[in-house]
Design a protein around this motif. Sequence first.
Motif, PDB file in Angstrom:
ATOM      1  N   ILE A  81       0.848  -1.189   0.000  1.00  0.00           N
ATOM      2  CA  ILE A  81       0.000   0.000   0.000  1.00  0.00           C
ATOM      3  C   ILE A  81       0.887   1.243   0.000  1.00  0.00           C
ATOM      4  O   ILE A  81       1.952   1.251   0.620  1.00  0.00           O
ATOM      5  N   LYS A 125       0.612   5.893  -0.697  1.00  0.00           N
ATOM      6  CA  LYS A 125      -0.241   7.048  -0.963  1.00  0.00           C
ATOM      7  C   LYS A 125      -0.458   7.159  -2.460  1.00  0.00           C
ATOM      8  O   LYS A 125       0.451   6.922  -3.245  1.00  0.00           O
ATOM      9  N   LYS A 180      -7.395   7.649  -1.430  1.00  0.00           N
ATOM     10  CA  LYS A 180      -6.155   8.242  -0.922  1.00  0.00           C
ATOM     11  C   LYS A 180      -4.962   7.302  -1.014  1.00  0.00           C
ATOM     12  O   LYS A 180      -3.850   7.697  -0.690  1.00  0.00           O
ATOM     13  N   VAL A 181      -5.185   6.028  -1.414  1.00  0.00           N
ATOM     14  CA  VAL A 181      -4.091   5.050  -1.451  1.00  0.00           C
ATOM     15  C   VAL A 181      -4.115   4.253  -2.754  1.00  0.00           C
ATOM     16  O   VAL A 181      -5.157   4.113  -3.393  1.00  0.00           O
ATOM     17  N   ASP A 182      -2.950   3.765  -3.129  1.00  0.00           N
ATOM     18  CA  ASP A 182      -2.812   2.808  -4.226  1.00  0.00           C
ATOM     19  C   ASP A 182      -2.434   1.472  -3.611  1.00  0.00           C
ATOM     20  O   ASP A 182      -1.532   1.403  -2.760  1.00  0.00           O
ATOM     21  N   HIS A 207       2.882   3.968   7.126  1.00  0.00           N
ATOM     22  CA  HIS A 207       1.566   3.650   6.580  1.00  0.00           C
ATOM     23  C   HIS A 207       0.886   4.953   6.184  1.00  0.00           C
ATOM     24  O   HIS A 207       1.016   5.971   6.880  1.00  0.00           O
ATOM     25  N   PRO A 208       0.143   4.965   5.047  1.00  0.00           N
ATOM     26  CA  PRO A 208      -0.502   6.207   4.602  1.00  0.00           C
ATOM     27  C   PRO A 208      -1.582   6.739   5.550  1.00  0.00           C
ATOM     28  O   PRO A 208      -1.884   7.919   5.537  1.00  0.00           O
TER      29      PRO A 208
END
Length: 148
Positions: free
Chosen positions: A21, A23, A60-62, A100-101
């Motif tokens: 994971i 951003k 908000k995340v990839d 972590h994002p």
Amino acid sequence: MTNKVELYPGQRKSSRAVATIAKGSGKVRINNTPAELITPDIAKEMVLTPLTLVGDYRNKVDIDVQVHGGGFMGRAFASAVAISRALTGQEKGGKDPKEHPFTKSVREEIRKKITEYDRHLLSGDSRQTESKKFGGPGARRRKQKSYR
């Protein structure tokens, strides 16, 4: 200097999935294919379940998932478990992820939503097929015995 990437595993039967994971803008890729292009549709719904539960946090995340082994539904469930663990930051060993994002409070909120829906999306499903034994065509079935 390379960034340390956190890996989040998921498994079901003989399928193994690993998610990362970062951003981003909401891209979800399974074996370098967008998740929206997965067929059949039932497998696509299974993979996207944790993402629909988190709502706006998805954008908000990839998330990138590598999955191998098993059939299409086993792969789908393993991917869903890996995505759920990536969103909540649940690593092996139970320690807090460093980069972590999402903040810890957001991760707890996500964990609560996913657990209310289905606790197996975080804990996994440990059931396996029973192995075949001698004396019959399967794990339990045997040849019929005749007395006359």
